[in-house]
Design a protein around this motif. Structure first.
Motif, PDB file in Angstrom:
ATOM      1  N   GLY A  31      51.197  33.751  66.492  1.00 24.84           N
ATOM      2  CA  GLY A  31      51.588  35.054  65.976  1.00 24.84           C
ATOM      3  C   GLY A  31      51.484  36.118  67.050  1.00 24.84           C
ATOM      4  N   ALA A  32      51.800  35.735  68.274  1.00 22.20           N
ATOM      5  CA  ALA A  32      51.594  36.621  69.422  1.00 22.20           C
ATOM      6  C   ALA A  32      52.568  37.782  69.471  1.00 22.20           C
ATOM      7  CB  ALA A  32      51.697  35.817  70.716  1.00 22.20           C
ATOM      8  N   SER A  33      53.641  37.752  68.671  1.00 19.02           N
ATOM      9  CA  SER A  33      54.625  38.832  68.710  1.00 19.02           C
ATOM     10  C   SER A  33      54.342  39.942  67.704  1.00 19.02           C
ATOM     11  CB  SER A  33      56.029  38.270  68.468  1.00 19.02           C
ATOM     12  OG  SER A  33      56.121  37.648  67.193  1.00 19.02           O
ATOM     13  N   GLY A  34      53.215  39.849  66.974  1.00 19.26           N
ATOM     14  CA  GLY A  34      52.825  40.901  66.052  1.00 19.26           C
ATOM     15  C   GLY A  34      51.854  41.874  66.689  1.00 19.26           C
ATOM     16  N   TYR A  35      51.495  42.920  65.961  1.00 22.53           N
ATOM     17  CA  TYR A  35      50.595  43.937  66.500  1.00 22.53           C
ATOM     18  C   TYR A  35      49.231  43.360  66.871  1.00 22.53           C
ATOM     19  CZ  TYR A  35      53.791  47.657  64.955  1.00 22.53           C
ATOM     20  OH  TYR A  35      54.873  48.479  64.775  1.00 22.53           O
ATOM     21  N   THR A  36      48.666  42.535  65.983  1.00 17.72           N
ATOM     22  CA  THR A  36      47.331  42.001  66.283  1.00 17.72           C
ATOM     23  C   THR A  36      47.382  40.994  67.417  1.00 17.72           C
ATOM     24  OG1 THR A  36      47.574  40.383  64.499  1.00 17.72           O
ATOM     25  CG2 THR A  36      46.400  42.421  63.980  1.00 17.72           C
ATOM     26  N   GLY A  37      48.506  40.257  67.527  1.00 16.21           N
ATOM     27  CA  GLY A  37      48.654  39.352  68.654  1.00 16.21           C
ATOM     28  C   GLY A  37      48.703  40.103  69.970  1.00 16.21           C
ATOM     29  N   ALA A  38      49.481  41.195  70.004  1.00 14.66           N
ATOM     30  CA  ALA A  38      49.562  42.005  71.215  1.00 14.66           C
ATOM     31  C   ALA A  38      48.216  42.638  71.552  1.00 14.66           C
ATOM     32  CB  ALA A  38      50.621  43.096  71.048  1.00 14.66           C
ATOM     33  N   GLU A  39      47.478  43.047  70.537  1.00 11.69           N
ATOM     34  CA  GLU A  39      46.170  43.645  70.772  1.00 11.69           C
ATOM     35  C   GLU A  39      45.198  42.611  71.330  1.00 11.69           C
ATOM     36  OE1 GLU A  39      43.605  47.241  70.136  1.00 11.69           O
ATOM     37  OE2 GLU A  39      45.616  46.697  70.795  1.00 11.69           O
ATOM     38  N   LEU A  40      45.267  41.387  70.835  1.00  9.84           N
ATOM     39  CA  LEU A  40      44.431  40.319  71.384  1.00  9.84           C
ATOM     40  C   LEU A  40      44.717  40.111  72.870  1.00  9.84           C
ATOM     41  CD1 LEU A  40      44.478  37.626  68.560  1.00  9.84           C
ATOM     42  CD2 LEU A  40      42.422  38.568  69.622  1.00  9.84           C
ATOM     43  N   ILE A  41      45.989  40.096  73.225  1.00 11.45           N
ATOM     44  CA  ILE A  41      46.353  39.914  74.631  1.00 11.45           C
ATOM     45  C   ILE A  41      45.805  41.060  75.475  1.00 11.45           C
ATOM     46  CG2 ILE A  41      48.283  39.819  76.253  1.00 11.45           C
ATOM     47  CD1 ILE A  41      49.893  38.477  73.943  1.00 11.45           C
ATOM     48  N   ARG A  42      45.930  42.276  74.997  1.00 10.99           N
ATOM     49  CA  ARG A  42      45.412  43.442  75.731  1.00 10.99           C
ATOM     50  C   ARG A  42      43.914  43.303  75.981  1.00 10.99           C
ATOM     51  NH1 ARG A  42      43.121  48.655  74.851  1.00 10.99           N
ATOM     52  NH2 ARG A  42      42.846  48.273  72.618  1.00 10.99           N
ATOM     53  N   ALA A  62      55.006  32.041  68.873  1.00 10.72           N
ATOM     54  CA  ALA A  62      55.793  33.048  68.153  1.00 10.72           C
ATOM     55  C   ALA A  62      57.106  32.390  67.750  1.00 10.72           C
ATOM     56  CB  ALA A  62      56.034  34.275  69.018  1.00 10.72           C
ATOM     57  N   GLU A  63      57.167  31.903  66.541  1.00 10.72           N
ATOM     58  CA  GLU A  63      58.281  31.052  66.126  1.00 10.72           C
ATOM     59  C   GLU A  63      59.643  31.708  66.330  1.00 10.72           C
ATOM     60  OE1 GLU A  63      57.621  27.674  64.702  1.00 10.72           O
ATOM     61  OE2 GLU A  63      55.924  28.340  65.902  1.00 10.72           O
ATOM     62  N   ARG A  64      59.820  32.924  65.821  1.00  8.32           N
ATOM     63  CA  ARG A  64      61.142  33.562  65.883  1.00  8.32           C
ATOM     64  C   ARG A  64      61.496  34.065  67.276  1.00  8.32           C
ATOM     65  NH1 ARG A  64      60.767  37.838  61.156  1.00  8.32           N
ATOM     66  NH2 ARG A  64      58.658  37.921  62.009  1.00  8.32           N
ATOM     67  N   LYS A  65      60.505  34.250  68.127  1.00  8.67           N
ATOM     68  CA  LYS A  65      60.763  34.747  69.476  1.00  8.67           C
ATOM     69  C   LYS A  65      60.456  33.698  70.544  1.00  8.67           C
ATOM     70  CE  LYS A  65      59.929  39.551  68.112  1.00  8.67           C
ATOM     71  NZ  LYS A  65      61.368  39.882  68.014  1.00  8.67           N
ATOM     72  N   ALA A  66      60.395  32.446  70.137  1.00 11.70           N
ATOM     73  CA  ALA A  66      60.127  31.363  71.087  1.00 11.70           C
ATOM     74  C   ALA A  66      61.170  31.366  72.203  1.00 11.70           C
ATOM     75  CB  ALA A  66      60.130  30.026  70.366  1.00 11.70           C
ATOM     76  N   GLY A  67      60.691  31.162  73.412  1.00 12.63           N
ATOM     77  CA  GLY A  67      61.565  31.174  74.581  1.00 12.63           C
ATOM     78  C   GLY A  67      61.625  32.514  75.281  1.00 12.63           C
ATOM     79  N   MET A  68      61.130  33.562  74.640  1.00 16.22           N
ATOM     80  CA  MET A  68      61.139  34.890  75.234  1.00 16.22           C
ATOM     81  C   MET A  68      59.885  35.119  76.073  1.00 16.22           C
ATOM     82  SD  MET A  68      62.591  37.237  72.063  1.00 16.22           S
ATOM     83  CE  MET A  68      62.634  38.705  73.106  1.00 16.22           C
ATOM     84  N   GLN A  69      59.970  36.085  76.959  1.00 20.57           N
ATOM     85  CA  GLN A  69      58.814  36.520  77.728  1.00 20.57           C
ATOM     86  C   GLN A  69      58.112  37.660  76.985  1.00 20.57           C
ATOM     87  OE1 GLN A  69      57.801  34.862  80.495  1.00 20.57           O
ATOM     88  NE2 GLN A  69      59.531  33.508  80.017  1.00 20.57           N
ATOM     89  N   MET A  70      56.792  37.698  77.084  1.00 23.88           N
ATOM     90  CA  MET A  70      56.046  38.750  76.403  1.00 23.88           C
ATOM     91  C   MET A  70      56.471  40.139  76.879  1.00 23.88           C
ATOM     92  SD  MET A  70      53.993  39.512  74.029  1.00 23.88           S
ATOM     93  CE  MET A  70      53.238  37.963  73.571  1.00 23.88           C
ATOM     94  N   ALA A  71      56.858  40.267  78.124  1.00 22.71           N
ATOM     95  CA  ALA A  71      57.298  41.563  78.651  1.00 22.71           C
ATOM     96  C   ALA A  71      58.522  42.090  77.908  1.00 22.71           C
ATOM     97  CB  ALA A  71      57.601  41.452  80.139  1.00 22.71           C
ATOM     98  N   ASP A  72      59.337  41.188  77.362  1.00 24.62           N
ATOM     99  CA  ASP A  72      60.520  41.607  76.614  1.00 24.62           C
ATOM    100  C   ASP A  72      60.185  41.993  75.175  1.00 24.62           C
ATOM    101  OD1 ASP A  72      62.232  41.116  78.802  1.00 24.62           O
ATOM    102  OD2 ASP A  72      62.256  38.974  78.317  1.00 24.62           O
ATOM    103  N   VAL A  73      59.087  41.439  74.666  1.00 27.11           N
ATOM    104  CA  VAL A  73      58.661  41.742  73.293  1.00 27.11           C
ATOM    105  C   VAL A  73      57.762  42.976  73.270  1.00 27.11           C
ATOM    106  CG1 VAL A  73      57.460  40.851  71.254  1.00 27.11           C
ATOM    107  CG2 VAL A  73      58.811  39.299  72.705  1.00 27.11           C
TER     108      VAL A  73
END
Length: 342
Positions: free
Chosen positions: A9-20, A35-46
């Motif tokens: 669930g890395a493409s949600g708010y809590t996922g991004a906060e965990l990464i930070r 991140a199922e729906r955004k698989a293949g994307m780079q985090m910088a784009d999300v």
């Protein structure tokens, strides 16, 4: 020694906060980002605010090799989380940020969330993740259930008072102001800027808010008898923060002294001078909680305030705090950053 973690669930708010937060941790490495729906994307784009970090490409859960993972954060929606966790390796340490494992009684889960629990074996081993009150259980747990952000705020304001018996348990009014990020990142009409900004409204009226299940469970357990608070949340047009204003019957000076004693050794909880109320500004982007107490003009009544950042201490910061305990790290690692101001 570095610990490898995955975030689902890395493409949600809590996922991004965990990464930070984890990006500042000395001993944790992010090995996989699901991140199922955004698989293949780079985090910088999300999330462009994370573009300075070197992170794995987003992938599906099926693509993750969990044999290489020491701990998994599940930042998935409720119902989805239990289905995923039921199929993860049985020896994998997990911190779940959803609602799926917070309620110990499966019947209570079905009552509040509208569906039968699909991972009863895992629910039975889950430890409630309010770190300051379940520290020893979390340290030895395999699966920790993160609290709701509203539920955490209310409990910081009330648990010590219930334990100490310094308030009337049948006269508790909990008025809560909540930031919009608590509703998640999914598109919702009522959260559009034109419909949310310049307004302020109560929601989940009466007995419908799901976090009431957590309040009932935890407060009644402490008191040894049923405790049902009167609770109304309000949606604010702000990005982060929760402020709980709690009205209780009890001596205000005793209440303040109870907090001072209960939280004296807690690194993330600040009890303010008597008569001082906190602001969400003062905890923004941090893992800190500010507690305030004021006397009412009527003797025997008091107002208790609690402020925290819903994405940090209310969710992802709490998750990392629990993970630190589970991995044998210093509990405060990666979490001592000062709040953002202004």
């Amino acid at each position: 020694m570095a610990h490898n973690v995955a975030i689902l669930g890395a493409s949600g708010y809590t996922g991004a906060e965990l990464i930070r937060l984890i990006s500042q941790h000395p001993n944790i490495e992010i090995t996989a980002l699901g991140a199922e729906r955004k698989a293949g994307m780079q985090m910088a784009d999300v999330f462009p605010h994370l573009r300075h970090l070197s992170l794995p490409t987003l992938c599906t859960i099926d693509e993750i090799d969990f044999s290489q993972i020491d701990l998994c954060f599940c930042a998935l929606p409720h119902k989805t989380s239990q289905q995923v966790i039921a199929n993860l390796p049985s020896d994998l340490k997990i911190v779940d940020l959803s609602a799926d494992f917070r309620l110990r009684d499966p019947a209570e889960y079905e009552k509040w969330y509208g569906n039968a629990h699909a991972a009863l074996a895992q629910q039975g081993e889950a430890v409630y993740g309010l770190t300051e009150f379940y520290r020893s259980e979390i340290t030895s747990a395999r699966l920790v259930a993160g609290t709701g952000c509203n539920a955490a705020t209310g409990q910081f304001a009330l648990r010590p008072l219930i334990s100490a018996g310094v308030i009337d348990l049948d006269e508790i009014i909990l008025d809560m102001k909540c930031a919009v990020s608590g509703a998640g990142r999914a598109l919702k009409e009522n959260l559009l800027h034109a419909e949310l900004s310049e307004g302020y409204n109560a929601y989940a009226l009466g007995s419908t808010h799901r976090h009431l299940g957590e309040f009932d469970q935890e407060f009644s357990l402490i008191a040894g008898r049923p405790v049902k608070v009167q609770f109304t949340p309000h949606l604010l047009p702000v990005n982060r923060g929760i402020l709980a204003t709690t009205y209780v019957k009890g001596d205000a000076v005793d209440i303040h002294a109870t907090f001072a004693a209960a939280y004296r050794e807690e690194p993330f909880i600040e009890v303010l001078p008597f008569g001082t109320a906190p602001s969400t500004h003062d905890v923004r982007g941090s893992n800190f909680v500010h507690i305030g107490v004021a006397a009412d003009r009527v003797a025997g009544r008091a107002t208790v305030f609690a402020a925290l950042d819903n994405l940090t201490k209310g969710s992802s910061g709490q998750a990392l705090q629990n993970a630190n305990l589970m991995l044998g790290e210093d509990e405060t690692a990666g979490l001592m950053m000062a709040p953002l101001f202004p």
